[in-house]
Design a protein around this motif. Structure first.
Motif, short mmCIF file in Angstrom:
data_model
loop_
_atom_site.label_atom_id
_atom_site.label_comp_id
_atom_site.label_asym_id
_atom_site.label_seq_id
_atom_site.Cartn_x
_atom_site.Cartn_y
_atom_site.Cartn_z
N ASN B 57 9.19 -14.27 -13.05
CA ASN B 57 7.99 -14.00 -12.29
C ASN B 57 7.56 -15.23 -11.47
N ALA B 58 7.74 -16.41 -12.06
CA ALA B 58 7.41 -17.63 -11.31
C ALA B 58 8.28 -17.69 -10.06
N LEU B 59 9.55 -17.35 -10.24
CA LEU B 59 10.50 -17.41 -9.13
C LEU B 59 10.18 -16.34 -8.08
N ALA B 60 10.05 -15.09 -8.55
CA ALA B 60 9.89 -13.98 -7.61
C ALA B 60 8.44 -13.83 -7.16
N GLY B 61 7.52 -13.91 -8.12
CA GLY B 61 6.13 -13.60 -7.81
C GLY B 61 5.41 -14.74 -7.11
N PHE B 62 5.77 -15.97 -7.42
CA PHE B 62 5.05 -17.08 -6.80
C PHE B 62 5.84 -17.76 -5.70
N ALA B 63 7.18 -17.94 -5.91
CA ALA B 63 7.95 -18.62 -4.88
C ALA B 63 8.63 -17.65 -3.93
N GLY B 64 8.50 -16.33 -4.18
CA GLY B 64 9.10 -15.34 -3.29
C GLY B 64 10.61 -15.33 -3.33
N LEU B 65 11.20 -15.73 -4.45
CA LEU B 65 12.66 -15.78 -4.55
C LEU B 65 13.14 -14.73 -5.55
N MET B 66 13.69 -13.63 -5.04
CA MET B 66 14.21 -12.59 -5.94
C MET B 66 15.62 -12.97 -6.34
N SER B 249 19.38 -9.64 -15.71
CA SER B 249 18.54 -9.58 -14.51
C SER B 249 17.80 -8.26 -14.45
N ALA B 250 18.50 -7.18 -14.86
CA ALA B 250 17.84 -5.87 -14.86
C ALA B 250 16.63 -5.90 -15.79
N TYR B 251 16.78 -6.52 -16.95
CA TYR B 251 15.66 -6.61 -17.90
C TYR B 251 14.50 -7.40 -17.29
N MET B 252 14.84 -8.55 -16.69
CA MET B 252 13.77 -9.40 -16.13
C MET B 252 13.02 -8.65 -15.04
N ILE B 253 13.79 -7.97 -14.16
CA ILE B 253 13.15 -7.23 -13.07
C ILE B 253 12.26 -6.15 -13.64
N PHE B 254 12.76 -5.43 -14.66
CA PHE B 254 11.97 -4.36 -15.27
C PHE B 254 10.67 -4.92 -15.83
N MET B 255 10.77 -6.01 -16.60
CA MET B 255 9.58 -6.56 -17.25
C MET B 255 8.53 -6.96 -16.23
N VAL B 256 8.98 -7.69 -15.19
CA VAL B 256 8.02 -8.22 -14.23
C VAL B 256 7.44 -7.11 -13.35
N GLY B 262 3.79 -11.37 -9.75
CA GLY B 262 2.88 -12.33 -9.15
C GLY B 262 1.62 -12.60 -9.95
N THR B 263 1.54 -12.04 -11.15
CA THR B 263 0.40 -12.37 -12.01
C THR B 263 0.92 -12.96 -13.31
N PHE B 264 0.27 -14.01 -13.75
CA PHE B 264 0.70 -14.71 -14.96
C PHE B 264 0.65 -13.77 -16.17
N GLU B 265 -0.47 -13.04 -16.28
CA GLU B 265 -0.66 -12.16 -17.44
C GLU B 265 0.32 -11.00 -17.40
N GLY B 266 0.61 -10.52 -16.16
CA GLY B 266 1.46 -9.35 -16.02
C GLY B 266 2.85 -9.55 -16.60
#
Lengths: 298, 332
Positions: B57-66, B249-256, B262-266
């Motif tokens: 999430n830090a990577l994708a949600g905050f830095a915009g790097l999927m 990666s599929a798991y990480m994408i699913f979770m986020v 883009g939300t810490f709690e999410g």
């Protein structure tokens, strides 16, 4: 050594077919389709089913499978590409990745883990080769695959350069709002582009099934090959895909000579070497695949 | 009428939730001393998911790097833990050290990878993961796809091992989350949120976009590596294919995506949801994975803010004091 080079170049033709649809979708619609490889595997399974059920050659099957792929292309465009790209390019990455997970596992559910091949249905074409003299043999299927690559890429080039549809596709790719102002229906153009890309994916699936074997989870590796070929070669022209494919094919073939795992490592290393060179030179515009076409019409 | 306003960071909800987090941490500490075996080992699994979700999430949600290649760091984290332990480093020290090595390695990688944009970056990371997988297989210690076990763990009796591993997981997860939290609270966090919203505009305002992205890239590599080392500690055997598989990666994408990108709690919420789903449905095998993939499609198309994003939008509820809120009152 000569034999290796010929093999590598011919393998490159296969990668060029594989990459054509990925590069086309990206350059005209800005979508990186992570389900690209999985869709090629779907096409291969459709051809397999056709041949198993009718006993006819998969070449006949293409007459059914390619239109089917075009229809799937339109459906995926309406159902996934279009809605996800409204939310930015990153959502399209996630949606198409989700699609690849679904496709891989549905295929596994349906067909099991066995590796399959279309080789049994194309007679002696699968092993026949030409003797070039000096102990040099080339497999017929490899040569035909390479010629198909030239045909597919040439066809795309001609289509984009000389046909009204091609001009409309390029106009929409450059600036879809302005294209809309002069009366082009962007939605329709996108559906056509997607259908064209999916037809090339169907051809790639046929090449995959005829020259080697495939299994439900083969899509990921195919996507990586297609992506590597596109990035290695794809800067200036549509033919960059072919050049990239050939470089990838050569690197893999030569790598395999050094060590058994060298096949994939060779390809990966060339990919990162190319990225690194681009980094030093400072140009990284993968979308300029279209540039030549623009110049060609000027 | 004199409208008065103030900018607040701490809200009642966030004050309460920070205390709840602190209490949960203490409860987990007690649990590690007295808890039963299966609880402790499931706990480690949950921590691994939280680590993966938070860093992705830090990577994708905050830095915009999927990225679909974070399994590179997950696998390398496990690999270096085995490698170090084999050359005589005490096993738990090897796990921590491994993550530091991976973070150091990710720095030069970031120079090349961050040149790629959007989807190119996503697949490029996948290629990177596949290269790491192949190179790890070259190490004779690993014996190709056969793999190897973390034998050094046998020095501990199973019960002690579980307690140490759980404590290790608890401490490292808290440290990673805490670091991310303070990062987001700082000036740098404001810069990151600007980058998330529009990186070109952020750059023109004087934010060093590349530097910020690089820091997050290395941080995510560190988190992924710790998660990999923990997973190794919990499962003992290392088979390259399972660690470098794209399903991570599929798991990480699913979770986020489910939790709220883009939300810490999410991200944490998503990890808990995934943990529950996995506990009950993993036995369904293929259909379970099809369900995860379908959920990824559905969430990215119709529900891209995820669960937490919707909560924030509806009730303006923030459990952690990360953003700043403007409150205007019309009273005198």
């Amino acid at each position: 050594m000569m034999g290796l080079l010929v093999q590598g170049v011919l393998l490159g033709g296969y990668y060029a077919i594989l990459a054509a649809g990925l590069a086309f979708l990206y350059s005209v619609m800005g979508i990186i389709n992570l389900a690209h490889g999985a869709l090629a595997v779907v096409a291969a399974y459709m051809l397999l089913l056709f041949s198993q059920m009718t006993g006819m050659s998969p070449f006949v099957g293409l007459l059914l499978v390619l239109p089917a792929m075009a229809v799937i292309g339109v459906i995926v465009e309406r159902g996934i590409f279009e809605p996800s790209s409204r939310g930015g390019p990153l959502l399209a990455v996630l949606a198409t990745f989700g699609m690849s997970v679904v496709i891989d596992n549905l295929l596994f559910q349906q067909f099991g883990a066995n590796t399959q091949s279309l080789a049994n249905f194309i007679g002696d074409l699968s092993w026949d080769s030409w003797d070039l003299g000096g102990g040099l043999y080339v497999g017929k299927i490899s040569v035909y695959t390479f010629l198909t690559a030239v045909f597919v890429l040439g066809g795309l080039q001609l289509l984009l350069t000389f046909t009204p549809v091609g001009r409309a596709i390029r106009a929409t790719a450059q600036d879809s709002d302005t294209a809309g102002l002069i009366g082009l229906d962007a939605r329709r153009i996108r559906m056509i582009s997607s259908a064209i890309a999916f037809i090339t994916i169907g051809i790639a699936g046929a090449a995959l099934g005829m020259r080697s074997s495939f299994s439900p989870y083969a899509g990921g590796a195919l996507l990586l090959f297609a992506f590597q070929a596109t990035v290695i070669g794809g800067t200036a022209t549509i033919w960059g895909t072919l050049i990239g494919g050939i470089i990838l094919g050569l690197a893999q073939t030569l790598g395999a000579q050094i060590a058994p795992q060298g096949f994939l490592i060779g390809g990966n290393l060339v990919f990162f070497a190319v990225l690194f060179i681009r980094l030093l030179r400072g140009d990284m515009n993968w979308r300029s695949v279209l540039r030549l076409n623009r110049k060609a019409t000027q | 009428m004199n409208p008065s306003y103030r900018i607040e960071r701490w809200t009642t909800a966030s004050r309460i939730s920070v205390w709840v987090f602190a209490l949960l941490f203490l409860a987990a500490c007690f649990l590690s001393q007295s808890g039963n075996d299966s609880l402790l080992s499931r706990g480690v699994v949950l921590f691994v998911y939280v680590l993966l979700a938070a860093t992705w999430n830090a990577l994708a949600g905050f830095a915009g790097l999927m990225s679909v290649g974070q399994q590179a760091f997950f696998g390398l984290g496990a690999y270096f833990a085995i490698r170090l332990s084999d050359s005589g480093v005490p096993v738990f020290a090897a796990m921590g050290l491994s993550a530091i090595i991976v973070a150091a390695l990710s720095w030069p990688m970031s120079i090349v990878m961050l040149r790629l944009k959007d989807g190119e970056f996503a697949i490029g990371m996948w290629v990177l993961a596949s290269l790491c997988h192949l190179l790890v297989n070259l190490d004779p210690l690993i014996q190709g796809e056969t793999g190897i076990s973390l034998i050094a763990l046998n020095a501990y009796d199973p019960e002690t091992r579980r307690v140490i591993l759980f404590t290790f997981a608890l401490v490292s997860t808290t440290a990673v989350l805490g670091f991310l939290f303070f990062l987001l609270q700082s000036r740098f966090g404001t810069a990151l949120q600007a980058i998330r919203d529009n990186d070109e505009a952020a750059g023109s305002l004087g934010v060093n976009v590349l530097k910020a992205k690089r820091l997050i890239f290395v941080f995510a590599a560190f988190g992924g590596a710790i998660a990999g080392a923990l997973w190794l500690g919990a499962n003992i055997s290392f088979q390259p294919k399972t660690y470098f598989g794209v399903q991570w990666s599929a798991y990480m994408i699913f979770m986020v995506l489910v939790g709220g990108i883009g939300t810490f709690e999410g991200a944490i919420l998503g990890a808990i949801v995934f943990f529950i789903i996995e506990t009950f449905f993993a036995a369904f095998g293929v259909w379970y994975l099809i369900g995860l993939g379908t959920a990824a499609i559905v969430f990215s198309l119709v529900f891209p803010q995820g669960i937490w994003g919707t909560v924030v939008r509806k009730w303006n509820l923030h459990l952690l004091p990360i953003g700043r809120r403007l409150s205007i009152s019309n009273e005198k």
